[in-house]
Design a protein around this motif. Structure first.
Motif, PDB file in Angstrom:
ATOM      1  N   THR A  20       0.834  -1.203   0.000  1.00  0.00           N
ATOM      2  CA  THR A  20       0.000   0.000   0.000  1.00  0.00           C
ATOM      3  C   THR A  20       0.869   1.253   0.000  1.00  0.00           C
ATOM      4  O   THR A  20       0.616   2.194  -0.753  1.00  0.00           O
ATOM      5  N   ILE A  21       1.911   1.266   0.817  1.00  0.00           N
ATOM      6  CA  ILE A  21       2.823   2.422   0.866  1.00  0.00           C
ATOM      7  C   ILE A  21       3.531   2.591  -0.473  1.00  0.00           C
ATOM      8  O   ILE A  21       3.674   3.708  -0.976  1.00  0.00           O
ATOM      9  N   HIS A  22       3.942   1.499  -1.070  1.00  0.00           N
ATOM     10  CA  HIS A  22       4.617   1.581  -2.372  1.00  0.00           C
ATOM     11  C   HIS A  22       3.651   2.071  -3.455  1.00  0.00           C
ATOM     12  O   HIS A  22       4.053   2.828  -4.352  1.00  0.00           O
ATOM     13  N   ARG A  23       2.374   1.688  -3.361  1.00  0.00           N
ATOM     14  CA  ARG A  23       1.365   2.217  -4.293  1.00  0.00           C
ATOM     15  C   ARG A  23       1.217   3.718  -4.122  1.00  0.00           C
ATOM     16  O   ARG A  23       1.092   4.464  -5.104  1.00  0.00           O
ATOM     17  N   PHE A  24       1.249   4.181  -2.873  1.00  0.00           N
ATOM     18  CA  PHE A  24       1.148   5.616  -2.614  1.00  0.00           C
ATOM     19  C   PHE A  24       2.347   6.354  -3.210  1.00  0.00           C
ATOM     20  O   PHE A  24       2.188   7.386  -3.860  1.00  0.00           O
ATOM     21  N   HIS A  25       3.545   5.804  -3.014  1.00  0.00           N
ATOM     22  CA  HIS A  25       4.739   6.445  -3.578  1.00  0.00           C
ATOM     23  C   HIS A  25       4.688   6.468  -5.110  1.00  0.00           C
ATOM     24  O   HIS A  25       5.148   7.422  -5.736  1.00  0.00           O
ATOM     25  N   SER A  26       4.128   5.444  -5.718  1.00  0.00           N
ATOM     26  CA  SER A  26       3.974   5.453  -7.175  1.00  0.00           C
ATOM     27  C   SER A  26       3.077   6.602  -7.617  1.00  0.00           C
ATOM     28  O   SER A  26       3.361   7.289  -8.607  1.00  0.00           O
ATOM     29  N   ALA A  27       1.996   6.831  -6.880  1.00  0.00           N
ATOM     30  CA  ALA A  27       1.106   7.955  -7.198  1.00  0.00           C
ATOM     31  C   ALA A  27       1.846   9.272  -7.035  1.00  0.00           C
ATOM     32  O   ALA A  27       1.773  10.153  -7.902  1.00  0.00           O
ATOM     33  N   VAL A  28       2.583   9.412  -5.939  1.00  0.00           N
ATOM     34  CA  VAL A  28       3.356  10.635  -5.689  1.00  0.00           C
ATOM     35  C   VAL A  28       4.341  10.882  -6.823  1.00  0.00           C
ATOM     36  O   VAL A  28       4.469  12.008  -7.326  1.00  0.00           O
ATOM     37  N   ASN A  29       5.031   9.845  -7.248  1.00  0.00           N
ATOM     38  CA  ASN A  29       6.059   9.999  -8.279  1.00  0.00           C
ATOM     39  C   ASN A  29       5.471  10.275  -9.666  1.00  0.00           C
ATOM     40  O   ASN A  29       6.206  10.655 -10.577  1.00  0.00           O
ATOM     41  N   SER A  30       4.161  10.145  -9.810  1.00  0.00           N
ATOM     42  CA  SER A  30       3.522  10.479 -11.084  1.00  0.00           C
ATOM     43  C   SER A  30       3.505  11.990 -11.308  1.00  0.00           C
ATOM     44  O   SER A  30       3.407  12.449 -12.441  1.00  0.00           O
ATOM     45  N   GLY A  31       3.563  12.754 -10.206  1.00  0.00           N
ATOM     46  CA  GLY A  31       3.469  14.204 -10.306  1.00  0.00           C
ATOM     47  C   GLY A  31       2.067  14.694 -10.613  1.00  0.00           C
ATOM     48  O   GLY A  31       1.847  15.885 -10.800  1.00  0.00           O
ATOM     49  N   ASP A  32       1.094  13.807 -10.631  1.00  0.00           N
ATOM     50  CA  ASP A  32      -0.292  14.127 -10.979  1.00  0.00           C
ATOM     51  C   ASP A  32      -1.081  14.384  -9.690  1.00  0.00           C
ATOM     52  O   ASP A  32      -1.349  13.450  -8.926  1.00  0.00           O
ATOM     53  N   ARG A  33      -1.448  15.629  -9.448  1.00  0.00           N
ATOM     54  CA  ARG A  33      -2.153  15.997  -8.209  1.00  0.00           C
ATOM     55  C   ARG A  33      -3.450  15.230  -8.025  1.00  0.00           C
ATOM     56  O   ARG A  33      -3.795  14.839  -6.917  1.00  0.00           O
ATOM     57  N   ASP A  34      -4.185  15.023  -9.125  1.00  0.00           N
ATOM     58  CA  ASP A  34      -5.455  14.290  -9.026  1.00  0.00           C
ATOM     59  C   ASP A  34      -5.213  12.835  -8.638  1.00  0.00           C
ATOM     60  O   ASP A  34      -5.940  12.279  -7.808  1.00  0.00           O
ATOM     61  N   ILE A  58      -2.666  11.669  -6.963  1.00  0.00           N
ATOM     62  CA  ILE A  58      -2.242  11.660  -5.559  1.00  0.00           C
ATOM     63  C   ILE A  58      -3.457  11.807  -4.652  1.00  0.00           C
ATOM     64  O   ILE A  58      -3.597  11.059  -3.669  1.00  0.00           O
ATOM     65  N   ALA A  59      -4.349  12.729  -4.964  1.00  0.00           N
ATOM     66  CA  ALA A  59      -5.562  12.916  -4.156  1.00  0.00           C
ATOM     67  C   ALA A  59      -6.410  11.647  -4.141  1.00  0.00           C
ATOM     68  O   ALA A  59      -6.932  11.254  -3.092  1.00  0.00           O
ATOM     69  N   GLU A  60      -6.531  10.977  -5.288  1.00  0.00           N
ATOM     70  CA  GLU A  60      -7.277   9.716  -5.354  1.00  0.00           C
ATOM     71  C   GLU A  60      -6.607   8.647  -4.491  1.00  0.00           C
ATOM     72  O   GLU A  60      -7.294   7.882  -3.808  1.00  0.00           O
ATOM     73  N   ALA A  61      -5.280   8.583  -4.527  1.00  0.00           N
ATOM     74  CA  ALA A  61      -4.552   7.601  -3.709  1.00  0.00           C
ATOM     75  C   ALA A  61      -4.767   7.879  -2.229  1.00  0.00           C
ATOM     76  O   ALA A  61      -4.973   6.947  -1.440  1.00  0.00           O
ATOM     77  N   VAL A  62      -4.734   9.152  -1.842  1.00  0.00           N
ATOM     78  CA  VAL A  62      -4.992   9.498  -0.441  1.00  0.00           C
ATOM     79  C   VAL A  62      -6.401   9.051  -0.056  1.00  0.00           C
ATOM     80  O   VAL A  62      -6.586   8.414   0.985  1.00  0.00           O
ATOM     81  N   ASP A  63      -7.389   9.359  -0.898  1.00  0.00           N
ATOM     82  CA  ASP A  63      -8.769   8.963  -0.586  1.00  0.00           C
ATOM     83  C   ASP A  63      -8.919   7.454  -0.451  1.00  0.00           C
ATOM     84  O   ASP A  63      -9.663   6.970   0.401  1.00  0.00           O
ATOM     85  N   GLU A  64      -8.198   6.704  -1.271  1.00  0.00           N
ATOM     86  CA  GLU A  64      -8.314   5.252  -1.266  1.00  0.00           C
ATOM     87  C   GLU A  64      -7.521   4.588  -0.142  1.00  0.00           C
ATOM     88  O   GLU A  64      -7.973   3.621   0.469  1.00  0.00           O
ATOM     89  N   LEU A  65      -6.324   5.100   0.138  1.00  0.00           N
ATOM     90  CA  LEU A  65      -5.381   4.383   0.996  1.00  0.00           C
ATOM     91  C   LEU A  65      -5.257   4.930   2.414  1.00  0.00           C
ATOM     92  O   LEU A  65      -4.677   4.277   3.278  1.00  0.00           O
ATOM     93  N   VAL A  66      -5.795   6.117   2.648  1.00  0.00           N
ATOM     94  CA  VAL A  66      -5.600   6.803   3.924  1.00  0.00           C
ATOM     95  C   VAL A  66      -6.951   7.017   4.605  1.00  0.00           C
ATOM     96  O   VAL A  66      -7.923   7.413   3.950  1.00  0.00           O
ATOM     97  N   ALA A  67      -6.994   6.779   5.906  1.00  0.00           N
ATOM     98  CA  ALA A  67      -8.215   7.031   6.672  1.00  0.00           C
ATOM     99  C   ALA A  67      -8.499   8.532   6.684  1.00  0.00           C
ATOM    100  O   ALA A  67      -7.575   9.338   6.825  1.00  0.00           O
ATOM    101  N   PRO A  68      -9.773   8.936   6.535  1.00  0.00           N
ATOM    102  CA  PRO A  68     -10.107  10.370   6.506  1.00  0.00           C
ATOM    103  C   PRO A  68      -9.656  11.120   7.758  1.00  0.00           C
ATOM    104  O   PRO A  68      -9.295  12.284   7.695  1.00  0.00           O
ATOM    105  N   ASP A  69      -9.671  10.415   8.906  1.00  0.00           N
ATOM    106  CA  ASP A  69      -9.281  11.047  10.171  1.00  0.00           C
ATOM    107  C   ASP A  69      -7.826  10.741  10.534  1.00  0.00           C
ATOM    108  O   ASP A  69      -7.460  10.672  11.709  1.00  0.00           O
TER     109      ASP A  69
END
Length: 144
Positions: free
Chosen positions: A12-26, A28-39
């Motif tokens: 999961t962390i490596h998936r998040f880093h892949s999103a970050v390394n894309s440079g695509d803000r959208d 990254i935001a989608e990855a945060v919504d999917e992989l991170v608890a809202p609170d």
């Protein structure tokens, strides 16, 4: 937690880093919504007035504005129980304002270590140590 769960958390962390390394803000935001608890509990320097997953999104907005080519290289990953620890090297070119420093065009490299705690398959808590002093020195904000 089973070994499979621990491995899944690291993935999961490596998936998040892949999103970050894309440079695509959208993305990254989608990855945060999917992989991170809202609170999310976020123990690292974050923009004032924000908390939870929204604070994490804002951190990446600020970083991408300052360093549009930012790249996180995972040097080490350690998984145990409900935690994943990563040691990263971050590089980028300073093309936008960062911490009050106007764009310099300089390429920077700095280190960071993060501990991610998982609950219900999502990142519930983050503790981070980022070598911001080294970064600011490279930008000329502090003497070496």
């Amino acid at each position: 937690m089973s070994a499979a769960g621990t491995t899944g958390n690291a993935a999961t962390i490596h998936r998040f880093h892949s999103a970050v390394n894309s440079g695509d803000r959208d993305l990254i935001a989608e990855a945060v919504d999917e992989l991170v608890a809202p609170d999310l509990l976020f123990h690292a320097p974050v923009p004032m007035g924000l908390s939870g997953a929204e604070a994490l999104k804002r951190v990446w907005e600020v970083l991408l504005r300052a360093f549009p080519d930012i790249h996180v290289t995972v040097e080490e990953t350690i998984s145990e129980g409900d935690k994943v620890v990563v040691r990263n090297t971050v590089t980028g070119t300073h093309r936008g304002e960062y911490q009050g420093v106007p764009p310099t065009g300089k390429t920077v490299t700095y280190s960071e270590i993060f501990i991610f705690r998982f609950a219900n398959g999502r990142v519930a808590e983050v503790r981070g140590v980022v070598d911001v002093l080294s970064l600011l020195r490279q930008l000329g904000a502090f003497p070496s």
